[in-house]
Design an enzyme around this catalytic site. Structure first.
Site, PDB file in Angstrom:
ATOM      1  N   SER A  93       0.935  -1.378   0.048  1.00 27.74           N
ATOM      2  CA  SER A  93      -0.051  -0.027   0.050  1.00 27.74           C
ATOM      3  C   SER A  93       0.805   1.308  -0.019  1.00 27.74           C
ATOM      4  O   SER A  93       0.303   2.335  -0.109  1.00 27.74           O
ATOM      5  CB  SER A  93      -0.953   0.040   1.183  1.00 27.74           C
ATOM      6  OG  SER A  93      -2.113  -0.924   0.884  1.00 27.74           O
ATOM      7  N   LYS A  96       0.000   3.470  -2.782  1.00 27.66           N
ATOM      8  CA  LYS A  96      -1.212   4.384  -2.909  1.00 27.66           C
ATOM      9  C   LYS A  96      -0.431   5.617  -2.835  1.00 27.66           C
ATOM     10  O   LYS A  96      -1.265   6.759  -3.518  1.00 27.66           O
ATOM     11  CB  LYS A  96      -2.125   3.961  -1.762  1.00 27.66           C
ATOM     12  CG  LYS A  96      -2.741   2.737  -1.886  1.00 27.66           C
ATOM     13  CD  LYS A  96      -3.658   2.747  -0.367  1.00 27.66           C
ATOM     14  CE  LYS A  96      -4.492   1.378  -0.362  1.00 27.66           C
ATOM     15  NZ  LYS A  96      -3.959   0.211  -0.675  1.00 27.66           N
ATOM     16  N   TYR A 179     -10.296   2.281   5.593  1.00 25.56           N
ATOM     17  CA  TYR A 179      -9.213   2.079   4.669  1.00 25.56           C
ATOM     18  C   TYR A 179      -9.748   1.097   3.586  1.00 25.56           C
ATOM     19  O   TYR A 179     -10.259  -0.191   4.116  1.00 25.56           O
ATOM     20  CB  TYR A 179      -7.872   1.352   5.555  1.00 25.56           C
ATOM     21  CG  TYR A 179      -6.726   1.385   4.746  1.00 25.56           C
ATOM     22  CD1 TYR A 179      -5.734   2.722   4.900  1.00 25.56           C
ATOM     23  CD2 TYR A 179      -6.298   0.179   4.016  1.00 25.56           C
ATOM     24  CE1 TYR A 179      -4.733   2.486   4.140  1.00 25.56           C
ATOM     25  CE2 TYR A 179      -5.252   0.203   3.486  1.00 25.56           C
ATOM     26  CZ  TYR A 179      -4.188   1.363   3.469  1.00 25.56           C
ATOM     27  OH  TYR A 179      -2.995   1.212   2.828  1.00 25.56           O
ATOM     28  N   GLU A 301      -0.402   9.700   6.297  1.00 25.62           N
ATOM     29  CA  GLU A 301      -0.508  10.020   7.520  1.00 25.62           C
ATOM     30  C   GLU A 301       0.276  10.658   8.648  1.00 25.62           C
ATOM     31  O   GLU A 301       1.572  10.392   8.401  1.00 25.62           O
ATOM     32  CB  GLU A 301      -1.210   8.675   8.167  1.00 25.62           C
ATOM     33  CG  GLU A 301      -1.990   7.974   7.441  1.00 25.62           C
ATOM     34  CD  GLU A 301      -2.056   6.196   8.024  1.00 25.62           C
ATOM     35  OE1 GLU A 301      -1.040   6.016   8.669  1.00 25.62           O
ATOM     36  OE2 GLU A 301      -2.344   5.382   6.980  1.00 25.62           O
ATOM     37  N   LYS A 344       3.687   5.763   6.155  1.00 30.28           N
ATOM     38  CA  LYS A 344       2.805   4.949   5.398  1.00 30.28           C
ATOM     39  C   LYS A 344       3.362   3.387   5.391  1.00 30.28           C
ATOM     40  O   LYS A 344       4.693   3.303   5.404  1.00 30.28           O
ATOM     41  CB  LYS A 344       2.774   5.271   4.048  1.00 30.28           C
ATOM     42  CG  LYS A 344       1.631   4.525   3.160  1.00 30.28           C
ATOM     43  CD  LYS A 344       0.341   4.696   3.769  1.00 30.28           C
ATOM     44  CE  LYS A 344      -0.830   3.745   2.905  1.00 30.28           C
ATOM     45  NZ  LYS A 344      -0.870   2.465   3.773  1.00 30.28           N
ATOM     46  N   THR A 345       2.453   2.578   5.664  1.00 30.39           N
ATOM     47  CA  THR A 345       2.720   1.167   5.806  1.00 30.39           C
ATOM     48  C   THR A 345       2.305   0.435   4.334  1.00 30.39           C
ATOM     49  O   THR A 345       1.493   0.809   3.683  1.00 30.39           O
ATOM     50  CB  THR A 345       2.222   0.440   6.824  1.00 30.39           C
ATOM     51  OG1 THR A 345       0.876   0.289   7.022  1.00 30.39           O
ATOM     52  CG2 THR A 345       2.902   1.060   8.396  1.00 30.39           C
ATOM     53  N   GLY A 346       2.926  -0.775   4.289  1.00 32.03           N
ATOM     54  CA  GLY A 346       2.531  -1.412   2.937  1.00 32.03           C
ATOM     55  C   GLY A 346       2.573  -3.104   3.007  1.00 32.03           C
ATOM     56  O   GLY A 346       3.716  -3.285   3.687  1.00 32.03           O
ATOM     57  N   SER A 347       1.923  -3.686   2.651  1.00 35.24           N
ATOM     58  CA  SER A 347       1.707  -5.068   2.918  1.00 35.24           C
ATOM     59  C   SER A 347       1.558  -5.894   1.561  1.00 35.24           C
ATOM     60  O   SER A 347       0.376  -5.190   1.196  1.00 35.24           O
ATOM     61  CB  SER A 347       1.206  -5.754   4.243  1.00 35.24           C
ATOM     62  OG  SER A 347       1.488  -5.175   5.235  1.00 35.24           O
TER      63      SER A 347
END
Length: 394
Positions: A93, A96, A179, A301, A344-347
């Site tokens: 993510s 994004k 989300y 964020e 921001k995190t992403g997985s």
């Protein structure tokens, strides 16, 4: 950032690669003992990898324009190939943030207006709830209670339009944060179409080249597959991200630590970019909604800085990620801030990533790994590293 030619020719030493644009940056770096940075990173990352059985990881740090890279483990258990700062990882993510940048870029090019309603750009959604959902709502997870994932039964664009047209939200737009991949995915589709490109073309031919990101892809070319890390899920089964409706727009980018750190630096205005692109990036830092524990920008964020780790982790709980959180619109929207922690995190099924930066400090971090593991440990490690480095400067 163009690496200084002398530094670019230096070999990798003790897992650290330094690069800088100017010799003055070398002087800045020399004020901090690189062994101290190595110690901070090792003490944070080694326990993380041991606890979650992470095969490989790379940490990229930018400090006043100087870059540091730390590599751990392997990109594939089968080949035993070591991770480098040039290994390709799925960033989930975090993709994004590029979609949001593209939407801002399209607006600055006069192709769309973010305060317009979604159905103004998608005729198939006329007469649906998207008549009252703005593009800003799509970019801030405030369209309503769209599901996190595009439903499995939706396998093509026609089925997506039918699903969205008949979707019945529980919340009015701009009142709750949910989300959702479908919302940002829809924004990406609209932005690319407004530029008369496919989304892949918009990123790989428009955004990435202007950003100097030369090893970033939605579809990894065959010539680069040897650089593409093998991902592992929580059961240690080898997996890679599957194609799907709106997957590219929501979580499809594959990139390297060097490229992603380049993007972090661009987010802190550290590169000479064309004005429309820099303005587009800066615009993604605009605060549109007060979520309580943090401010919702366009995908990014942000938190006031300095901040305690516990307060930051409150913005990464299961409830915030998977639930519905009431929000308050910020009127007028809050312009980009400097003394903030932006993240921001992403997985994906087999990868986990985290990006964080503090504009006022010109300090940022990327964390890429080829195993899926929970979000809070990523945030904790990022916090330990960046706050530890900040203490070294004092």
């Amino acid at each position: 950032m163009q690496r200084h030619p002398l530094l670019a020719s230096m070999p990798l030493l003790s897992g650290v690669l330094l690069s800088a644009t100017l010799f003055s940056n070398i002087a800045v770096a020399q004020t901090i003992n690189t062994k101290d940075i190595q110690s901070i990173v090792d003490s944070a990352v080694n326990p993380l990898m041991a606890e979650y059985g992470i095969p490989g990881a790379v940490i990229g740090i930018t400090l006043d324009g100087t870059q540091y890279f730390y590599q751990y483990g392997v990109s594939s258990k089968t080949t035993g190939q070591g991770v480098t700062e040039h290994t390709l990882f799925e960033i989930g993510s975090i993709s994004k943030t590029f979609t949001a940048t593209l939407a801002n870029y399209a607006q600055l090019k006069g192709k769309l207006i973010l305060t317009d309603m979604t159905s103004d750009y998608v005729p198939a959604l006329k007469g649906s709830h998207f008549d009252g959902i703005s593009l800003i709502n799509l970019a801030t997870h405030t369209a309503g209670d769209l599901p996190m994932q595009v439903p499995d039964k939706v396998t093509n664009n026609a089925e997506l339009m039918d699903y969205l047209k008949h979707w019945q939200p529980s919340f009015a737009p701009g009142t709750h944060r949910n989300y959702a991949n479908p919302s940002i995915g829809l924004l990406g589709m609209i932005a690319a179409q407004s530029l008369e490109q496919t989304f892949q073309q918009a990123l790989e031919q428009t955004l990435f080249p202007q950003l100097g990101m030369t090893s970033s892809y939605l579809k990894v070319p065959s010539s680069k597959m040897t650089d593409y890390a093998q991902g592992y899920n929580k059961q240690d089964i080898p997996v890679r991200v599957n194609p799907g409706v709106l997957a590219d727009e929501a979580y499809g980018v594959k990139t390297t630590a060097t490229d992603l750190l380049q993007f972090v630096e661009a987010n802190m205005q550290m590169h000479p970019l064309a004005k429309p692109l820099q303005m587009a990036i800066d615009g993604t830092h605009t605060g549109y909604f007060d979520v309580g524990m943090m401010t919702q920008d366009m995908i990014w964020e942000h938190y006031p800085y300095p901040i305690d780790l516990e307060k930051m982790l409150a913005g990464h709980t299961q409830q915030v990620v998977f639930g519905s959180t009431p929000v308050k619109p910020i009127v007028p929207p809050l312009g980009p801030q400097q003394n903030v922690w932006i993240n921001k995190t992403g997985s994906t099924g087999g990868f986990a990533a985290y990006v964080a930066f503090i504009p006022a400090q010109k300090l940022g971090l990327v964390l890429l790994s080829n195993k899926n593991y929970p979000v809070p440990p990523r945030v904790t490690v990022g916090y330990q590293i960046l706050t530890g480095i900040e203490k070294l400067q004092k």
